[in-house]
Design a protein around this motif. Structure first.
Motif, PDB file in Angstrom:
ATOM      1  N   ASP A   1     119.469  14.675   5.056  1.00 19.10           N
ATOM      2  CA  ASP A   1     119.471  16.126   5.556  1.00 19.10           C
ATOM      3  C   ASP A   1     120.737  16.666   5.911  1.00 19.10           C
ATOM      4  O   ASP A   1     120.875  16.683   7.171  1.00 19.10           O
ATOM      5  CB  ASP A   1     118.613  15.942   6.859  1.00 19.10           C
ATOM      6  N   LEU A   2     121.589  16.866   4.970  1.00 20.55           N
ATOM      7  CA  LEU A   2     122.954  17.383   5.316  1.00 20.55           C
ATOM      8  C   LEU A   2     123.153  18.597   5.932  1.00 20.55           C
ATOM      9  O   LEU A   2     123.879  18.877   6.614  1.00 20.55           O
ATOM     10  CB  LEU A   2     123.440  17.383   3.965  1.00 20.55           C
ATOM     11  N   GLY A   3     122.027  19.381   5.679  1.00 20.09           N
ATOM     12  CA  GLY A   3     122.075  20.873   6.169  1.00 20.09           C
ATOM     13  C   GLY A   3     122.059  20.976   7.926  1.00 20.09           C
ATOM     14  O   GLY A   3     122.356  22.179   8.278  1.00 20.09           O
ATOM     15  N   HIS A   4     121.725  20.045   8.431  1.00 15.59           N
ATOM     16  CA  HIS A   4     121.694  19.896   9.795  1.00 15.59           C
ATOM     17  C   HIS A   4     122.683  19.267  10.719  1.00 15.59           C
ATOM     18  O   HIS A   4     122.352  18.586  11.635  1.00 15.59           O
ATOM     19  CB  HIS A   4     120.102  19.805  10.395  1.00 15.59           C
ATOM     20  N   ILE A   5     123.607  19.017   9.796  1.00 16.74           N
ATOM     21  CA  ILE A   5     125.034  18.070  10.446  1.00 16.74           C
ATOM     22  C   ILE A   5     125.702  19.378  11.068  1.00 16.74           C
ATOM     23  O   ILE A   5     126.215  20.421  10.304  1.00 16.74           O
ATOM     24  CB  ILE A   5     125.701  17.431   9.502  1.00 16.74           C
ATOM     25  N   ALA A   6     126.348  19.226  12.154  1.00 17.90           N
ATOM     26  CA  ALA A   6     127.249  20.238  12.829  1.00 17.90           C
ATOM     27  C   ALA A   6     128.611  20.364  12.008  1.00 17.90           C
ATOM     28  O   ALA A   6     129.091  19.538  11.683  1.00 17.90           O
ATOM     29  CB  ALA A   6     127.206  20.118  14.223  1.00 17.90           C
ATOM     30  N   VAL A   7     128.935  21.731  11.702  1.00 17.03           N
ATOM     31  CA  VAL A   7     129.958  21.807  11.372  1.00 17.03           C
ATOM     32  C   VAL A   7     131.379  22.321  12.101  1.00 17.03           C
ATOM     33  O   VAL A   7     130.972  23.222  12.932  1.00 17.03           O
ATOM     34  CB  VAL A   7     130.018  23.220  10.200  1.00 17.03           C
ATOM     35  N   PRO A   8     132.549  21.600  12.315  1.00 15.85           N
ATOM     36  CA  PRO A   8     133.482  22.259  13.086  1.00 15.85           C
ATOM     37  C   PRO A   8     133.611  23.837  12.929  1.00 15.85           C
ATOM     38  O   PRO A   8     133.867  24.248  11.855  1.00 15.85           O
ATOM     39  CB  PRO A   8     134.671  21.340  12.671  1.00 15.85           C
ATOM     40  N   GLY A   9     133.800  24.396  14.315  1.00 18.60           N
ATOM     41  CA  GLY A   9     133.978  25.795  14.079  1.00 18.60           C
ATOM     42  C   GLY A   9     132.697  26.579  13.996  1.00 18.60           C
ATOM     43  O   GLY A   9     132.993  27.694  13.801  1.00 18.60           O
ATOM     44  N   GLY A  10     131.524  26.017  13.783  1.00 16.28           N
ATOM     45  CA  GLY A  10     130.491  26.788  13.502  1.00 16.28           C
ATOM     46  C   GLY A  10     129.203  26.902  14.808  1.00 16.28           C
ATOM     47  O   GLY A  10     128.265  27.004  14.468  1.00 16.28           O
ATOM     48  N   ASP A  11     129.727  26.667  15.735  1.00 11.91           N
ATOM     49  CA  ASP A  11     129.084  26.451  16.958  1.00 11.91           C
ATOM     50  C   ASP A  11     128.351  27.489  17.465  1.00 11.91           C
ATOM     51  O   ASP A  11     126.935  27.538  18.083  1.00 11.91           O
ATOM     52  CB  ASP A  11     129.862  26.108  18.564  1.00 11.91           C
ATOM     53  N   ASP A  12     128.503  28.895  16.969  1.00 14.16           N
ATOM     54  CA  ASP A  12     127.788  29.977  17.397  1.00 14.16           C
ATOM     55  C   ASP A  12     126.659  30.556  16.330  1.00 14.16           C
ATOM     56  O   ASP A  12     125.949  31.312  16.768  1.00 14.16           O
ATOM     57  CB  ASP A  12     128.733  31.369  17.522  1.00 14.16           C
ATOM     58  N   ALA A  13     126.597  29.984  15.197  1.00 12.22           N
ATOM     59  CA  ALA A  13     125.868  30.248  14.285  1.00 12.22           C
ATOM     60  C   ALA A  13     124.445  29.747  14.490  1.00 12.22           C
ATOM     61  O   ALA A  13     124.212  28.368  14.221  1.00 12.22           O
ATOM     62  CB  ALA A  13     126.278  29.730  12.849  1.00 12.22           C
ATOM     63  N   PRO A  14     123.348  30.470  15.035  1.00 17.68           N
ATOM     64  CA  PRO A  14     121.816  30.088  15.136  1.00 17.68           C
ATOM     65  C   PRO A  14     121.209  29.399  13.842  1.00 17.68           C
ATOM     66  O   PRO A  14     121.433  30.031  12.884  1.00 17.68           O
ATOM     67  CB  PRO A  14     121.264  31.127  15.655  1.00 17.68           C
ATOM     68  N   CYS A  15     120.629  28.126  13.879  1.00 14.57           N
ATOM     69  CA  CYS A  15     119.872  27.487  12.763  1.00 14.57           C
ATOM     70  C   CYS A  15     118.412  27.873  12.904  1.00 14.57           C
ATOM     71  O   CYS A  15     117.935  27.625  14.139  1.00 14.57           O
ATOM     72  CB  CYS A  15     120.464  26.235  12.436  1.00 14.57           C
ATOM     73  N   THR A  16     117.766  27.741  11.831  1.00 20.33           N
ATOM     74  CA  THR A  16     116.248  27.869  11.789  1.00 20.33           C
ATOM     75  C   THR A  16     115.928  26.303  12.333  1.00 20.33           C
ATOM     76  O   THR A  16     114.680  26.491  12.938  1.00 20.33           O
ATOM     77  CB  THR A  16     115.728  27.772  10.357  1.00 20.33           C
ATOM     78  N   CYS A  17     116.404  25.355  12.450  1.00 24.46           N
ATOM     79  CA  CYS A  17     115.936  24.120  13.181  1.00 24.46           C
ATOM     80  C   CYS A  17     116.009  24.251  14.872  1.00 24.46           C
ATOM     81  O   CYS A  17     115.462  23.281  15.549  1.00 24.46           O
ATOM     82  CB  CYS A  17     116.801  22.809  12.756  1.00 24.46           C
ATOM     83  N   GLY A  18     116.655  25.210  15.323  1.00 24.23           N
ATOM     84  CA  GLY A  18     116.749  25.577  16.809  1.00 24.23           C
ATOM     85  C   GLY A  18     118.020  25.508  17.378  1.00 24.23           C
ATOM     86  O   GLY A  18     118.348  25.456  18.529  1.00 24.23           O
ATOM     87  N   ASN A  19     118.957  24.449  16.662  1.00 26.33           N
ATOM     88  CA  ASN A  19     120.100  24.158  16.960  1.00 26.33           C
ATOM     89  C   ASN A  19     121.352  25.402  16.383  1.00 26.33           C
ATOM     90  O   ASN A  19     120.841  26.432  15.777  1.00 26.33           O
ATOM     91  CB  ASN A  19     120.912  22.888  16.422  1.00 26.33           C
ATOM     92  N   SER A  20     122.424  25.081  16.746  1.00 24.62           N
ATOM     93  CA  SER A  20     123.367  25.890  16.356  1.00 24.62           C
ATOM     94  C   SER A  20     124.739  25.314  15.708  1.00 24.62           C
ATOM     95  O   SER A  20     124.855  24.089  15.897  1.00 24.62           O
ATOM     96  CB  SER A  20     124.043  26.868  17.446  1.00 24.62           C
ATOM     97  N   GLY A  21     125.169  26.091  14.677  1.00 28.61           N
ATOM     98  CA  GLY A  21     126.415  25.348  14.185  1.00 28.61           C
ATOM     99  C   GLY A  21     125.877  24.427  13.064  1.00 28.61           C
ATOM    100  O   GLY A  21     127.004  23.805  12.537  1.00 28.61           O
ATOM    101  N   CYS A  22     124.937  24.455  12.603  1.00 29.67           N
ATOM    102  CA  CYS A  22     124.573  23.683  11.446  1.00 29.67           C
ATOM    103  C   CYS A  22     125.015  24.116  10.072  1.00 29.67           C
ATOM    104  O   CYS A  22     125.195  25.318   9.857  1.00 29.67           O
ATOM    105  CB  CYS A  22     123.177  23.400  11.206  1.00 29.67           C
ATOM    106  N   LEU A  23     125.507  23.093   9.399  1.00 28.84           N
ATOM    107  CA  LEU A  23     126.147  23.553   8.049  1.00 28.84           C
ATOM    108  C   LEU A  23     125.091  24.443   7.285  1.00 28.84           C
ATOM    109  O   LEU A  23     125.568  25.351   6.527  1.00 28.84           O
ATOM    110  CB  LEU A  23     126.034  22.294   7.033  1.00 28.84           C
ATOM    111  N   GLU A  24     123.805  24.615   7.358  1.00 28.10           N
ATOM    112  CA  GLU A  24     122.983  25.510   6.705  1.00 28.10           C
ATOM    113  C   GLU A  24     122.950  26.846   7.349  1.00 28.10           C
ATOM    114  O   GLU A  24     122.931  27.853   6.525  1.00 28.10           O
ATOM    115  CB  GLU A  24     121.409  24.971   6.800  1.00 28.10           C
TER     116      GLU A  24
END
Length: 402
Positions: A248-271
């Motif tokens: 499940d690669l898409g929900h690993i956090a990306v450096p510098g992506g902290d502000d991007a909201p993700c559909t999983c409920g977290n933010s900064g995910c690759l997806e």
């Protein structure tokens, strides 16, 4: 005795292994697609020629194998040869994405007999989507002139986490109404055959591995589309993990992506940073008209500078996550697929740039990062392979013969 997965058990898998002298065990030697003689089969199995002949007769009666003519002889009567009969049964293969569905009817060798690709939103819910799948499957079987009674099984790839032991989606972010739904049971109401369900990227990995890279023991397939995910082949086998969440690669956090909201409920995910919708949204903030994937790809193909830069940066973001995977798993091939991958070398260049610079030299020494070679069919080819891998194993063949 180990627990038998629910969806596999319902597909007919037996707990006990097949007897080594059974017809099902002998049949495994034919799955290489090559013609074999009785003498060769006897030498490979250690069985008596009479036993081999008896098992061949059973397999011939089931149509799973067929005569392949006569092989060359050094003297006397040329020996008869036998080969897998791809037309003995067929599979129904289903690849469901966030906004599309591709279905195919294949023979036992994975050759596509009929297929259809059309828009279908997974957000419509399981009943509406699976009813449409069943309608299309029945239409394709008729088009391919295949009887429903000849269907070996149905393979389905879903765009979200799937508990492989049951075939049920588990908290899928882009699939409202699907959580815990009994997909195999619902489909069997319309198509009363074994039904196997997995995450769509796992089926894509299986399809690309089976049809393009069968000699590769360690491979990753990465899908970049509405979501991002990966399938992992290790020691030649698809890996699911403890609950089916491997890759499940898409929900690993990306450096510098902290502000991007993700559909999983977290933010900064690759997806949330590098998927098709994320790239399109970034370009819209720059004033470009990018309503969907098609518009994004058209801009990239036209060489629009901002779109090209955005896709290449998405590749770098994917590469930053993949670099860790390369160090951890040491694959020899990474295949990039999904609709965003059709943007071409810009995405691949960004991925390669980061992976090769951030991974250990030993891990990248022989690593190849390539685009998919299955022309968008990796999912259905893998769904078909999932069925044949399970349903043509020795215990199931024995059950079929009985």
């Amino acid at each position: 005795m180990p627990q038998v997965p629910e969806q596999i058990a319902s597909a007919g898998t037996l707990e006990s292994p097949a007897l080594p002298n059974s017809a099902g065990s002998l049949f495994q030697l034919f799955r290489d697609g090559q013609p074999h003689t009785r003498a060769w089969l006897a030498s490979m199995t250690g069985l008596a020629r009479s036993t081999v002949s008896s098992r061949i007769e059973e397999l011939l009666a089931s149509s799973l194998i067929a005569p392949a003519g006569e092989s060359s002889s050094t003297g006397g009567r040329p020996p008869s040869t036998f080969i897998l009969n791809p037309g003995a049964r067929c599979t129904v293969a289903v690849d469901l994405g966030g906004t599309h569905a591709r279905l195919a009817v294949t023979d036992l060798s994975g050759h596509i007999l009929a297929e259809e690709d059309h828009a279908l939103a997974i957000s419509q819910g399981p009943a509406a989507v699976l009813d449409a799948v069943a309608d299309t499957a029945e239409r394709l079987l008729a088009q391919a002139e295949q009887s429903p009674s000849g269907v070996l099984g149905v393979g389905i790839g879903l765009p979200g986490p799937v508990e492989f032991t049951t075939g049920r989606p588990t908290s899928p972010p882009i699939m409202p109404g699907w959580d815990g739904f009994d997909v195999p049971g619902y489909v069997r109401e319309r198509l009363p055959v074994p039904v196997l369900v997995d995450n769509d990227v796992n089926t894509m990995a299986l399809g690309e591995h089976t049809m393009v890279h069968p000699e590769v023991d360690h491979m990753m397939f990465v899908k970049i589309a509405t979501g991002i995910g990966s399938g992992i082949i290790s020691d030649g086998h698809l890996q699911h993990g403890a609950q089916g969440a491997a890759g499940d690669l898409g929900h690993i956090a990306v450096p510098g992506g902290d502000d991007a909201p993700c559909t999983c409920g977290n933010s900064g995910c690759l997806e949330a940073v590098a998927s098709g919708p994320a790239i399109a949204a970034r370009l819209r903030t720059s004033g470009l008209d990018v309503p969907d994937h098609a518009a994004l790809l058209e801009l990239v193909r036209d060489g629009e500078p901002e779109a090209v830069r955005a896709v290449r940066q998405a590749g770098r973001d994917v590469g930053s996550v993949l670099a860790g995977c390369v160090n951890l798993l040491n694959p020899s091939v990474i295949v990039i697929g999904g609709v965003v991958a059709t943007a071409g070398e810009h995405l691949l260049a960004g991925i390669r740039e980061t992976v090769y610079s951030r991974s250990l030299p030993l891990a990248t020494q022989h690593l190849r990062i390539v685009g998919t070679q299955t022309s968008g069919r990796a999912g259905v080819l893998g769904a078909a392979a999932m069925v044949t891998h399970h349903m043509l194993a020795a215990p199931q063949v024995n059950a079929l013969l009985s």
